[in-house]
Design a protein around this motif. Structure first.
Motif, short mmCIF file in Angstrom:
data_model
loop_
_atom_site.label_atom_id
_atom_site.label_comp_id
_atom_site.label_asym_id
_atom_site.label_seq_id
_atom_site.Cartn_x
_atom_site.Cartn_y
_atom_site.Cartn_z
N VAL A 145 0.82 -1.21 0.00
CA VAL A 145 0.00 0.00 0.00
C VAL A 145 0.86 1.26 0.00
CG1 VAL A 145 -1.74 1.30 1.33
CG2 VAL A 145 -1.93 -1.18 1.11
N PHE A 146 2.00 1.22 0.70
CA PHE A 146 2.88 2.38 0.83
C PHE A 146 4.30 2.00 0.37
CE2 PHE A 146 -0.17 2.68 4.48
CZ PHE A 146 -0.85 3.82 4.08
N PRO A 147 4.51 1.87 -0.94
CA PRO A 147 5.79 1.35 -1.44
C PRO A 147 6.99 2.29 -1.23
CG PRO A 147 4.39 2.03 -3.27
CD PRO A 147 3.56 2.12 -2.02
N ASP A 148 6.75 3.56 -0.93
CA ASP A 148 7.86 4.50 -0.84
C ASP A 148 8.31 4.79 0.58
OD1 ASP A 148 7.92 4.76 -3.61
OD2 ASP A 148 6.36 6.29 -3.56
N ILE A 149 7.85 4.01 1.55
CA ILE A 149 8.28 4.26 2.92
C ILE A 149 9.23 3.16 3.39
CG2 ILE A 149 6.13 5.50 3.41
CD1 ILE A 149 5.27 3.17 5.15
N ILE A 150 9.97 3.44 4.44
CA ILE A 150 10.85 2.45 5.06
C ILE A 150 10.02 1.69 6.08
CG2 ILE A 150 12.84 2.14 6.57
CD1 ILE A 150 14.07 4.65 5.27
N VAL A 151 10.09 0.36 6.02
CA VAL A 151 9.36 -0.49 6.96
C VAL A 151 10.36 -1.13 7.92
CG1 VAL A 151 7.85 -2.51 7.21
CG2 VAL A 151 7.56 -0.95 5.26
N ILE A 152 10.12 -0.95 9.20
CA ILE A 152 10.93 -1.58 10.24
C ILE A 152 10.32 -2.96 10.51
CG2 ILE A 152 11.81 -1.38 12.61
CD1 ILE A 152 12.71 0.89 10.64
N GLU A 153 11.12 -3.99 10.37
CA GLU A 153 10.63 -5.36 10.55
C GLU A 153 10.24 -5.62 12.00
OE1 GLU A 153 10.02 -7.48 8.11
OE2 GLU A 153 10.86 -6.17 6.58
N ASP A 154 9.25 -6.50 12.21
CA ASP A 154 8.79 -6.79 13.56
C ASP A 154 9.64 -7.84 14.28
OD1 ASP A 154 7.94 -9.28 12.56
OD2 ASP A 154 5.84 -8.70 12.52
N ASN A 155 10.58 -8.47 13.58
CA ASN A 155 11.47 -9.49 14.15
C ASN A 155 10.70 -10.61 14.84
OD1 ASN A 155 13.63 -8.04 13.19
ND2 ASN A 155 14.08 -7.07 15.13
N GLY A 156 9.52 -10.93 14.29
CA GLY A 156 8.72 -12.02 14.82
C GLY A 156 7.85 -11.66 16.01
N ILE A 157 7.91 -10.39 16.44
CA ILE A 157 7.08 -9.94 17.56
C ILE A 157 5.93 -9.14 16.96
CG2 ILE A 157 7.05 -8.71 19.77
CD1 ILE A 157 10.16 -8.97 19.69
N ARG A 158 4.88 -9.82 16.63
CA ARG A 158 3.76 -9.21 15.91
C ARG A 158 2.86 -8.39 16.82
NH1 ARG A 158 4.28 -11.42 11.10
NH2 ARG A 158 4.98 -13.55 10.87
N PRO A 159 2.31 -7.30 16.27
CA PRO A 159 1.32 -6.55 17.04
C PRO A 159 0.12 -7.42 17.38
CG PRO A 159 2.11 -5.26 15.18
CD PRO A 159 2.65 -6.65 15.00
N ALA A 160 -0.53 -7.14 18.51
CA ALA A 160 -1.68 -7.92 18.96
C ALA A 160 -2.90 -7.75 18.06
CB ALA A 160 -2.05 -7.54 20.39
N GLY A 161 -2.99 -6.61 17.35
CA GLY A 161 -4.11 -6.39 16.45
C GLY A 161 -5.29 -5.66 17.07
N ILE A 162 -5.15 -5.27 18.33
CA ILE A 162 -6.21 -4.52 19.02
C ILE A 162 -5.68 -3.12 19.32
CG2 ILE A 162 -7.69 -4.41 21.06
CD1 ILE A 162 -7.25 -7.48 21.31
N ALA A 163 -6.40 -2.11 18.89
CA ALA A 163 -5.94 -0.72 19.05
C ALA A 163 -5.82 -0.37 20.53
CB ALA A 163 -6.92 0.22 18.37
N SER A 164 -5.07 0.70 20.79
CA SER A 164 -4.91 1.18 22.16
C SER A 164 -6.21 1.80 22.67
CB SER A 164 -3.78 2.21 22.25
OG SER A 164 -4.13 3.38 21.54
N THR A 165 -6.34 1.83 23.97
CA THR A 165 -7.42 2.57 24.61
C THR A 165 -7.04 4.04 24.57
OG1 THR A 165 -7.99 0.72 26.05
CG2 THR A 165 -8.67 2.92 26.78
N VAL A 166 -7.97 4.90 24.19
CA VAL A 166 -7.70 6.34 24.12
C VAL A 166 -8.56 7.03 25.16
CG1 VAL A 166 -7.73 8.40 22.68
CG2 VAL A 166 -7.19 6.19 21.65
N ILE A 167 -7.90 7.83 26.01
CA ILE A 167 -8.62 8.59 27.02
C ILE A 167 -8.26 10.06 26.91
CG2 ILE A 167 -8.82 6.66 28.63
CD1 ILE A 167 -6.52 7.95 30.25
#
Length: 184
Positions: A145-167
């Motif tokens: 989707v964003f071919p012109d940006i630098i992507v930092i690899e997750d090194n196998g530690i994937r995001p949980a997929g649930i957004a943060s709570t915002v207060i």
């Protein structure tokens, strides 16, 4: 060798960010897009994400110390909540800054290392997606989707997929704007 341990990569990363470039990175919640927390960085994020500029950005770092310049007018309660839940999935809206009104410290080792090697130690951020679309779930999806940006690899530690709570914290009053990964 890990990307963030490669001095040539880190130099390229900092040059890219200083030029107003956008990067993608993993957090404990979802993948994010980031730029330096300056006007040019904010504009680049809004443009690439196709997001209206009236929607503020979150400044994230690996340390409260680096966030302090963005935490002006934060109440004592807001600061105490940050100390209690950081690093973690809590975003605190604490001032009326039209661009950088929120702060967070993710609990992700790759993000923490990223903040340790970038100039300024913090990023203006938003979720990795086109505004109104689902958040992208992998480095490969982000590159598509964003071919012109630098992507930092997750090194196998994937995001949980649930957004943060915002207060939003105003004085002693707290309002939950989005219920996410943690309860406050």
């Amino acid at each position: 060798m890990n990307q963030l341990e490669n001095p040539d990569f880190v130099n390229q990363l900092n040059v890219h960010l200083a030029a107003g470039g956008v990067i993608a990175f993993p957090t404990d919640t979802v993948w994010g897009l980031g730029a330096l927390p300056i006007k040019e960085g904010a504009e680049a994020l809004w443009e690439i994400k196709q997001r209206p500029p009236e929607k503020h950005l979150i400044v994230m770092s690996n340390s409260t110390e680096h966030l302090l310049p963005f935490m002006y007018n934060f109440s004592d309660r807001a600061i105490k909540l940050g100390k209690k839940h950081w690093p973690g999935a809590l975003t605190i809206v604490g001032n009326n800054d039209p661009i950088f009104g929120s702060v967070r410290i993710p609990n992700h080792s790759v993000f923490a290392k990223l903040c340790g090697v970038i100039d300024g130690n913090c990023l203006a951020t938003t979720s990795a997606n086109i505004s109104g679309q689902p958040v992208l779930q992998s480095a490969d999806a982000i590159r598509n989707v964003f071919p012109d940006i630098i992507v930092i690899e997750d090194n196998g530690i994937r995001p949980a997929g649930i957004a943060s709570t915002v207060i939003r914290v105003t004085g002693d009053d707290m309002e939950i704007l989005r219920q996410g990964a943690i309860s406050v």
